[in-house]
Each structure stands twice: as structure tokens, then as C-alpha cells.
Scaffold this motif. Structure first.
Motif, mmCIF file in Angstrom:
data_model
loop_
_atom_site.group_PDB
_atom_site.id
_atom_site.type_symbol
_atom_site.label_atom_id
_atom_site.label_comp_id
_atom_site.label_asym_id
_atom_site.label_seq_id
_atom_site.Cartn_x
_atom_site.Cartn_y
_atom_site.Cartn_z
ATOM 1 N N THR A 58 0.847 -1.186 0.000
ATOM 2 C CA THR A 58 0.000 0.000 0.000
ATOM 3 C C THR A 58 0.883 1.236 0.000
ATOM 4 N N VAL A 59 0.554 2.185 -0.868
ATOM 5 C CA VAL A 59 1.291 3.446 -0.910
ATOM 6 C C VAL A 59 0.478 4.487 -0.145
ATOM 7 N N HIS A 60 1.098 5.120 0.851
ATOM 8 C CA HIS A 60 0.418 6.111 1.677
ATOM 9 C C HIS A 60 1.173 7.436 1.596
ATOM 10 N N VAL A 61 0.476 8.468 1.155
ATOM 11 C CA VAL A 61 1.045 9.807 1.120
ATOM 12 C C VAL A 61 0.303 10.652 2.157
ATOM 13 N N GLU A 62 1.005 11.063 3.206
ATOM 14 C CA GLU A 62 0.360 11.893 4.219
ATOM 15 C C GLU A 62 0.123 13.309 3.724
ATOM 16 N N ASP A 63 1.101 13.827 2.957
ATOM 17 C CA ASP A 63 0.965 15.193 2.445
ATOM 18 C C ASP A 63 1.874 15.351 1.229
ATOM 19 N N PHE A 64 1.280 15.748 0.108
ATOM 20 C CA PHE A 64 2.083 15.958 -1.094
ATOM 21 C C PHE A 64 3.013 17.165 -0.960
ATOM 22 N N ARG A 95 -3.916 16.684 -1.362
ATOM 23 C CA ARG A 95 -2.820 16.682 -0.383
ATOM 24 C C ARG A 95 -2.413 15.282 0.071
ATOM 25 N N GLY A 96 -3.345 14.359 0.125
ATOM 26 C CA GLY A 96 -3.015 13.017 0.605
ATOM 27 C C GLY A 96 -3.560 11.934 -0.298
ATOM 28 N N LEU A 97 -3.036 10.706 -0.120
ATOM 29 C CA LEU A 97 -3.469 9.597 -0.971
ATOM 30 C C LEU A 97 -3.203 8.253 -0.301
ATOM 31 N N LEU A 98 -4.099 7.313 -0.563
ATOM 32 C CA LEU A 98 -3.891 5.900 -0.260
ATOM 33 C C LEU A 98 -4.063 5.134 -1.563
ATOM 34 N N SER A 99 -3.096 4.300 -1.894
ATOM 35 C CA SER A 99 -3.182 3.503 -3.111
ATOM 36 C C SER A 99 -2.913 2.046 -2.757
ATOM 37 N N PHE A 100 -3.897 1.186 -3.033
ATOM 38 C CA PHE A 100 -3.825 -0.221 -2.654
ATOM 39 C C PHE A 100 -3.611 -1.091 -3.882
ATOM 40 N N ALA A 101 -2.474 -1.783 -3.955
ATOM 41 C CA ALA A 101 -2.294 -2.795 -5.000
ATOM 42 C C ALA A 101 -3.265 -3.940 -4.710
ATOM 43 N N MET A 102 -3.945 -4.418 -5.756
ATOM 44 C CA MET A 102 -5.002 -5.399 -5.477
ATOM 45 C C MET A 102 -5.053 -6.543 -6.475
ATOM 46 N N ALA A 103 -4.073 -6.694 -7.364
ATOM 47 C CA ALA A 103 -4.146 -7.736 -8.386
ATOM 48 C C ALA A 103 -3.715 -9.090 -7.833
ATOM 49 N N PRO A 134 -2.083 -5.918 -13.360
ATOM 50 C CA PRO A 134 -1.959 -5.142 -12.120
ATOM 51 C C PRO A 134 -2.999 -4.025 -12.046
ATOM 52 N N GLY A 135 -3.427 -3.731 -10.837
ATOM 53 C CA GLY A 135 -4.384 -2.655 -10.621
ATOM 54 C C GLY A 135 -4.275 -2.132 -9.208
ATOM 55 N N ALA A 136 -4.830 -0.949 -8.981
ATOM 56 C CA ALA A 136 -4.774 -0.343 -7.648
ATOM 57 C C ALA A 136 -6.020 0.495 -7.420
ATOM 58 N N LEU A 137 -6.517 0.474 -6.196
ATOM 59 C CA LEU A 137 -7.575 1.378 -5.763
ATOM 60 C C LEU A 137 -6.916 2.612 -5.169
ATOM 61 N N ASN A 138 -7.296 3.793 -5.666
ATOM 62 C CA ASN A 138 -6.664 5.049 -5.259
ATOM 63 C C ASN A 138 -7.675 5.972 -4.585
ATOM 64 N N LEU A 139 -7.342 6.392 -3.385
ATOM 65 C CA LEU A 139 -8.214 7.263 -2.603
ATOM 66 C C LEU A 139 -7.477 8.568 -2.336
ATOM 67 N N TYR A 140 -8.056 9.677 -2.782
ATOM 68 C CA TYR A 140 -7.416 10.988 -2.683
ATOM 69 C C TYR A 140 -8.093 11.830 -1.601
ATOM 70 N N ALA A 141 -7.276 12.638 -0.914
ATOM 71 C CA ALA A 141 -7.783 13.537 0.129
ATOM 72 C C ALA A 141 -7.319 14.958 -0.142
ATOM 73 N N ARG A 142 -8.194 15.921 0.138
ATOM 74 C CA ARG A 142 -7.826 17.329 0.007
ATOM 75 C C ARG A 142 -7.268 17.888 1.312
ATOM 76 N N THR A 143 -7.230 17.035 2.336
ATOM 77 C CA THR A 143 -6.707 17.431 3.643
ATOM 78 C C THR A 143 -5.433 16.646 3.934
ATOM 79 N N PRO A 144 -4.371 17.270 4.389
ATOM 80 C CA PRO A 144 -3.160 16.515 4.734
ATOM 81 C C PRO A 144 -3.370 15.631 5.954
#
Length: 259
Positions: free
Chosen positions: A97-103, A122-130, A136-146
Motif C-alpha cells: 500500500t502506498v500512503h502519502v500523508e501530504d504531497f 494533499r493526501g493519498l492511499l493507493s492499494f495494489a489489489m491484483a 496489475p491494478g490499484a484502488l486510489n483514494l485521494y484527500a484534500r486534507t493533509p
């Protein structure tokens, strides 16, 4: 951000799973995944945008499962720049899982990080799921808050990623199974036609199908489809594109039609 208790987490996931199961039989995978991404935005704390990134057989990235124009833009940027969290999460064999707390201050993908900040992300969670041996594929969740994703949010987001994987890869495998069943059926029909036409047994009919396939340089299932189509035409009609054949094997009383 308020933490979620286990009971609340269970209720949210149960509702999402029930909705997915209720509609998956009737909907295309794209529709199911779009609904699932929308549910992630509503239910996972901190998420403002959600979508999936997939790789095709040539390794190209494309967006999937979201009607959000910002998600499509961010995916396209990562594909163009050849860098970003979704690029890393959608690499073959990746399970992390790729986790970005703040870009702001993120150094792993400097060009994409700047582009994300410019768009208010500002933030992101990206889950590899294949699964193994799947695209390969990933679910990507974006946040506007750090620093938007605490432990409960990450746990819930991971569960949504699991559901997305089931919906996407499960549908592909079901489709493959359906194709296999249809192939088996059409070959069975073709064997029945040959058994009746030449008064031969099941094994001899299959051997004849194989012989037709080899002589015509066509796949076995394509020859079977041709035979079933030809059998359904008007009596005495000559097929427009007949398949050449050799004489049947053991048990055949007369040869198949020749070109």
C-alpha cells in the motif's frame, strides 16, 4: 477526525458488500466498481475522490471505475509523467500500500506531487489489489486534507480495495469460465452432428474435429462453430466457406465433405 469503532466499521462494510452482491449479477464490472468507488468516498473518513488504475497487457495505465474527472486527470498525469503512487502500486507483482500523508514535501514523485498540490490534492492511499497472474491494478483514494488517513480509515479503505478486487478479477474469471462452458457446449454440439452424419462414436467424432482443425488451420472451437452453423442452414445448401477435411479415423463410414 473521529475514530471508528469496530462495530461501525462492520456495519459500513456489510452495507457495501450487500449492495455489491445484490447488483453484481446484473451489472457490468464497470458499473459495480463505479458504485464501489462512490461508496468509498462516502464511507471512508478523509476520502474526497476515488478511482482505480489498471495496466493493460502493454503496460499502459488507464482509469477505471470512476466518473470523477479529477481522478481521470490525475491518472493521466501519472501515466504521462511515468511517476506517481498509482504507477508504483500498479506494478506487476506489487502487493504493498502506498500512503502519502501530504504531497507538500513529498519527494518520491516530485513532478506529480507538484501537479497534485496544484489541484488541491494533499493526501493519498493507493492499494495494489491484483491477484497473481492478473493485470496489475490499484484502488486510489485521494484527500484534500493533509494527514487525512488514520488507522481506522486505512483499515476500512483496505476492505474496499478487497471488494474492488473481488468485483474486478472475480468478474474476469467468471467471464472466462462462461467462455469455457460455451466452448465445451459448441464442441459437444459439433460432435453430435458428426456422430449422426457419419454414424460414428463420440471418440471418432472428436478425432474428426481435431483433423478438421489441423487441415484447415483453424481453432477447434471455430471449426465446431462452423459445423453447428452449417448444420442449421437449409437442407442441401452448400456452405459459403467449407472447411477441408481428411477421411475420418476408426469407426467412420464415410469421409467428411472436402473443399
Amino acid at each position: 477526525m473521529n475514530d471508528l469503532d469496530p462495530e461501525e466499521l462492520h456495519q459500513v462494510l456489510s452495507r457495501s458488500a450487500a449492495a455489491l452482491v445484490e447488483r453484481v449479477a446484473d451489472d457490468a464490472p464497470e458499473a459495480v466498481l463505479t458504485r464501489l468507488c462512490s461508496a468509498a468516498v462516502v464511507n471512508v473518513p478523509g476520502v474526497d475522490h476515488a478511482g482505480l488504475t489498471m495496466r493493460d497487457r502493454d503496460g499502459n495505465l488507464f482509469s477505471y471505475g470512476s466518473a470523477d474527472p479529477l481522478v481521470a486527470e490525475l491518472d493521466a498525469l501519472q501515466a504521462e509523467l511515468a511517476e506517481g503512487p498509482c504507477v508504483d502500486a500498479a506494478l506487476p507483482g506489487t502487493t504493498t500500500t502506498v500512503h502519502v500523508e501530504d504531497f507538500v514535501g513529498e519527494t518520491r514523485w516530485p513532478r506529480f506531487s507538484a501537479a497534485a498540490r496544484d489541484r488541491g490534492v494533499r493526501g493519498l492511499l493507493s492499494f495494489a489489489m491484483a491477484p497473481v497472474e492478473e493485470s496489475p491494478g490499484a484502488l486510489n483514494l485521494y484527500a484534500r486534507t493533509p494527514r487525512a488517513f488514520g488507522e481506522p480509515a486505512r483499515l476500512m479503505a483496505g476492505a474496499f480495495a478487497t471488494q474492488a478486487a473481488i468485483a474486478l478479477y472475480g468478474a474476469r474469471r467468471i467471464e472466462g469460465l462462461t467462455d469455457a462452458v460455451e466452448t465445451r457446449d459448441v464442441i459437444g454440439q459439433a460432435k453430435g452432428i458428426l456422430m449422426e452424419r457419419f454414424t460414428i462414436d463420440d471418440r471418432a467424432a472428436f478425432d474428426l474435429l481435431v483433423s478438421l482443425s489441423q487441415d484447415s488451420n483453424r481453432k477447434l472451437v471455430d471449426v465446431a462453430r462452423w459445423l453447428t452453423t452449417e448444420a442449421g442452414t437449409a437442407a442441401g445448401r452448400t456452405a459459403a466457406d467449407p472447411v477441408p477435411a481428411r477421411r475420418a479415423g476408426t469407426g467412420a463410414r464415410r469421409s467428411a465433405p472436402k473443399r
